[in-house]
Design a protein around this motif. Structure first.
Motif, mmCIF file in Angstrom:
data_model
loop_
_atom_site.group_PDB
_atom_site.id
_atom_site.type_symbol
_atom_site.label_atom_id
_atom_site.label_comp_id
_atom_site.label_asym_id
_atom_site.label_seq_id
_atom_site.Cartn_x
_atom_site.Cartn_y
_atom_site.Cartn_z
ATOM 1 N N SER A 94 -22.270 -8.691 -16.351
ATOM 2 C CA SER A 94 -22.164 -7.247 -16.597
ATOM 3 C C SER A 94 -23.220 -6.840 -17.614
ATOM 4 C CB SER A 94 -20.765 -6.867 -17.106
ATOM 5 O OG SER A 94 -20.519 -7.433 -18.390
ATOM 6 N N LEU A 95 -23.556 -5.583 -17.600
ATOM 7 C CA LEU A 95 -24.538 -5.028 -18.530
ATOM 8 C C LEU A 95 -24.190 -3.576 -18.785
ATOM 9 C CD1 LEU A 95 -27.234 -5.248 -20.115
ATOM 10 C CD2 LEU A 95 -28.387 -4.489 -18.011
ATOM 11 N N ASP A 96 -24.164 -3.186 -20.069
ATOM 12 C CA ASP A 96 -23.929 -1.762 -20.371
ATOM 13 C C ASP A 96 -24.821 -1.343 -21.536
ATOM 14 O OD1 ASP A 96 -22.366 -1.634 -23.043
ATOM 15 O OD2 ASP A 96 -21.225 -3.128 -21.898
ATOM 16 N N ALA A 97 -25.196 -0.086 -21.522
ATOM 17 C CA ALA A 97 -25.955 0.557 -22.608
ATOM 18 C C ALA A 97 -25.458 1.994 -22.674
ATOM 19 C CB ALA A 97 -27.447 0.493 -22.339
ATOM 20 N N LEU A 98 -24.674 2.299 -23.748
ATOM 21 C CA LEU A 98 -23.965 3.579 -23.793
ATOM 22 C C LEU A 98 -24.298 4.353 -25.061
ATOM 23 C CD1 LEU A 98 -20.429 2.302 -22.697
ATOM 24 C CD2 LEU A 98 -22.189 3.326 -21.239
ATOM 25 N N LEU A 99 -24.210 5.658 -24.960
ATOM 26 C CA LEU A 99 -24.287 6.574 -26.100
ATOM 27 C C LEU A 99 -22.898 7.179 -26.267
ATOM 28 C CD1 LEU A 99 -26.224 7.884 -28.181
ATOM 29 C CD2 LEU A 99 -26.487 9.776 -26.571
ATOM 30 N N ASN A 100 -22.251 6.932 -27.435
ATOM 31 C CA ASN A 100 -20.863 7.340 -27.655
ATOM 32 C C ASN A 100 -20.798 8.455 -28.681
ATOM 33 O OD1 ASN A 100 -19.459 4.947 -26.186
ATOM 34 N ND2 ASN A 100 -20.927 3.981 -27.603
ATOM 35 N N VAL A 101 -19.932 9.430 -28.431
ATOM 36 C CA VAL A 101 -19.677 10.546 -29.352
ATOM 37 C C VAL A 101 -18.178 10.602 -29.609
ATOM 38 C CG1 VAL A 101 -19.894 13.007 -29.768
ATOM 39 C CG2 VAL A 101 -21.660 11.815 -28.452
ATOM 40 N N ASN A 102 -17.782 10.521 -30.910
ATOM 41 C CA ASN A 102 -16.371 10.585 -31.289
ATOM 42 C C ASN A 102 -16.155 11.724 -32.280
ATOM 43 O OD1 ASN A 102 -15.070 7.840 -30.226
ATOM 44 N ND2 ASN A 102 -17.133 7.385 -30.993
ATOM 45 N N TYR A 103 -15.033 12.412 -32.117
ATOM 46 C CA TYR A 103 -14.738 13.523 -33.026
ATOM 47 C C TYR A 103 -13.230 13.607 -33.230
ATOM 48 C CZ TYR A 103 -14.589 18.188 -35.045
ATOM 49 O OH TYR A 103 -14.369 19.256 -35.883
ATOM 50 N N TYR A 273 -13.483 11.795 -27.284
ATOM 51 C CA TYR A 273 -14.713 11.017 -27.251
ATOM 52 C C TYR A 273 -15.388 11.232 -25.910
ATOM 53 C CZ TYR A 273 -12.246 7.628 -24.294
ATOM 54 O OH TYR A 273 -11.554 7.044 -23.281
ATOM 55 N N ALA A 274 -16.658 10.980 -25.902
ATOM 56 C CA ALA A 274 -17.452 11.053 -24.663
ATOM 57 C C ALA A 274 -18.556 10.013 -24.769
ATOM 58 C CB ALA A 274 -18.037 12.443 -24.483
ATOM 59 N N ASN A 275 -18.919 9.453 -23.629
ATOM 60 C CA ASN A 275 -20.033 8.517 -23.636
ATOM 61 C C ASN A 275 -20.814 8.657 -22.339
ATOM 62 O OD1 ASN A 275 -18.804 6.841 -21.582
ATOM 63 N ND2 ASN A 275 -17.491 5.972 -23.188
ATOM 64 N N GLY A 276 -21.997 8.200 -22.347
ATOM 65 C CA GLY A 276 -22.844 8.242 -21.161
ATOM 66 C C GLY A 276 -23.896 7.164 -21.242
ATOM 67 N N GLY A 277 -24.308 6.657 -20.087
ATOM 68 C CA GLY A 277 -25.326 5.615 -20.083
ATOM 69 C C GLY A 277 -25.211 4.756 -18.859
ATOM 70 N N TYR A 278 -25.409 3.488 -19.031
ATOM 71 C CA TYR A 278 -25.444 2.551 -17.912
ATOM 72 C C TYR A 278 -24.355 1.507 -18.124
ATOM 73 C CZ TYR A 278 -27.218 -0.842 -14.513
ATOM 74 O OH TYR A 278 -27.334 -1.709 -13.456
ATOM 75 N N ASN A 279 -23.533 1.287 -17.059
ATOM 76 C CA ASN A 279 -22.453 0.302 -17.134
ATOM 77 C C ASN A 279 -22.290 -0.309 -15.742
ATOM 78 O OD1 ASN A 279 -20.271 -1.272 -17.734
ATOM 79 N ND2 ASN A 279 -19.007 0.395 -18.550
ATOM 80 N N SER A 280 -22.624 -1.601 -15.588
ATOM 81 C CA SER A 280 -22.664 -2.184 -14.249
ATOM 82 C C SER A 280 -22.280 -3.652 -14.293
ATOM 83 C CB SER A 280 -24.068 -2.045 -13.647
ATOM 84 O OG SER A 280 -24.149 -2.718 -12.408
ATOM 85 N N PRO A 286 -26.654 -1.948 -8.344
ATOM 86 C CA PRO A 286 -26.668 -1.744 -9.800
ATOM 87 C C PRO A 286 -27.503 -0.552 -10.232
ATOM 88 C CG PRO A 286 -27.978 -3.664 -9.175
ATOM 89 C CD PRO A 286 -27.248 -3.240 -7.944
ATOM 90 N N TYR A 287 -28.438 -0.135 -9.402
ATOM 91 C CA TYR A 287 -29.281 1.009 -9.782
ATOM 92 C C TYR A 287 -28.523 2.329 -9.731
ATOM 93 C CZ TYR A 287 -29.590 1.428 -4.673
ATOM 94 O OH TYR A 287 -29.292 1.529 -3.348
ATOM 95 N N THR A 288 -27.301 2.337 -9.197
ATOM 96 C CA THR A 288 -26.508 3.578 -9.121
ATOM 97 C C THR A 288 -25.441 3.660 -10.211
ATOM 98 O OG1 THR A 288 -24.867 2.567 -7.623
ATOM 99 C CG2 THR A 288 -26.821 3.605 -6.628
#
Length: 415
Positions: A94-103, A273-280, A286-288
């Motif tokens: 597995s591989l992930d690269a995420l940007l996380n926002v918490n409030y 919270y919200a996050n976005g990025g790549y998680n596969s 995997p490119y999707t």
């Protein structure tokens, strides 16, 4: 050496001493107080602590804003000859690269409570800085008074030595003329030598006291100076607005702030919270596997073994302790100020009698001096008159210094 030449030499010596003394720089108590404040590492430390508390306030405010973090992780779990982790759990890789926002949605009261705590911390530092300044002022003033007393003693001993030298020159001439016995002259000469030694001792004591004053003030200059008379006046009593009571007020406010913090810790917490990025899993297309997600967190305390009540009990005990210390301090401060005030009043009552004694002693010396010039007075009687004058002057000096010390103590506690 003829008497007239001795008088001329004595006059030249006195004039030279006065000229050297006039050339010495004059400094007052305020000068040493200011230098001590500038040099004090304690005050500098407290000032840096105050600035640090200001930064803490900015940190608390920053924590109230949405928190953004970046994260990445990778996993590879190989299966060799049928041995390895369950692919259902690991997906093999597995591989992930995420940007996380918490409030935190319900953080306003907590932030305000933390800001109040930082403010109280800052107020406590200001209080500590002021107390340190008061302590420094008191110690500098006490040492200044000691140094001034030593300087006063040097001046008085110089006056006595000059007086005795003047009379010694005349007495020596009268002894040669057989108006006075040699034994009487020698008795007078011993008294003169004793006073010269006392003058040297007083000068050494003044040098030592001045060096200690410079040391406390952070001054490395060893130049001799003239100290102005310290002008200390006792202030009016202000028991209801005593500065030292501020400590107990701050402690009580800190106690209440901690109580509010405990209450807030037992209130519900809600965050989004919200996050976005790549998680596969890198298995299918995997490119999707780019995407985003949102969610929330909610928690509410239900039972923790009555820890809240226990913490409140500790704060109640702390509050009781603060009240006890405050009541004790108020009683002690009142008693101490009243005692010092009485001592100042009793000391003031002595000055009239002491000054009268000095006036009589000095008048007796003038009369005895005239009688001694004609040989109608025993030398021992003149020495007794001089000793009485010295005792009265020393009593005046000691009483004046004691009064200044009492006023310094009074002003310290009367804040």
């Amino acid at each position: 050496m003829k008497p007239k030449y001795k008088y001329s030499l004595l006059l030249m010596l006195v004039c030279s001493m006065l000229l050297v003394k006039a050339q010495e720089p004059t400094k007052n108590l305020e000068f040493f107080l200011n230098r001590a404040k500038i040099s004090s590492p304690v005050l500098k430390d407290l000032e840096n602590q105050r600035k640090s508390a200001g930064i803490d306030s900015l940190i608390v405010r920053a924590s109230a804003k949405p928190q953004v973090t970046g994260s990445s992780s990778g996993l590879y779990a190989p299966i060799i000859h049928g041995y390895g982790y369950d692919e259902v759990i690991t997906n093999g890789q597995s591989l992930d690269a995420l940007l996380n926002v918490n409030y935190d949605l319900l953080n306003k009261k907590r932030i305000n409570n933390q800001l109040q705590g930082v403010k109280l911390q800052n107020d406590s530092i200001r209080y500590a800085s002021q107390v340190s300044t008061f302590d420094l002022n008191r110690s500098i003033a006490d040492q200044y008074i000691l140094a001034f007393a030593s300087q006063y003693q040097v001046d008085f001993n110089s006056e006595v030595v000059a007086l005795l030298k003047k009379e010694e020159a005349l007495l020596k001439t009268l002894t040669r003329s057989n108006i006075y016995k040699q034994s009487e002259y020698l008795t007078f000469l011993v008294t003169l030598q004793q006073q010269e030694l006392s003058l040297q001792q007083a000068a050494l004591q003044y040098k030592n006291d001045l060096a200690n004053l410079n040391y406390l003030s952070g001054i490395t200059d060893t130049t001799s100076v003239l100290l102005e008379e310290p002008k200390l006046k006792s202030d009016k009593l202000f028991f209801e607005t005593s500065f030292f009571k501020r400590k107990f007020e701050l402690d009580s406010l800190k106690n209440e702030n901690q109580r509010s913090s405990i209450i807030l810790n037992y209130q519900p917490k809600l965050g989004v919270y919200a996050n976005g990025g790549y998680n596969s899993s890198l298995v299918l297309q995997p490119y999707t596997n780019f995407g985003a997600s949102v969610g929330f967190t909610f928690s509410v305390p239900i039972y923790d073994g009555h820890q809240k009540k226990m913490q409140f009990n500790k704060l109640n005990l702390a509050s009781e302790t603060i009240s006890n210390y405050r009541a004790f301090f108020v009683r002690q401060q009142s008693q101490q100020l009243n005692l010092i005030s009485q001592q100042i009043s009793q000391t003031d009552a002595l000055f009239g009698k002491i000054n009268e004694q000095i006036r009589f002693s000095k008048g007796l010396i003038e009369v005895d001096s005239k009688l001694m010039h004609t040989g109608d007075l025993r030398v021992a009687d003149f020495v007794i008159a001089v000793n009485n004058y010295m005792s009265a002057q020393n009593l005046l000096r000691q009483t004046t210094i004691n009064r200044l010390k009492l006023i310094n103590q009074y002003n310290y506690w009367n804040r």
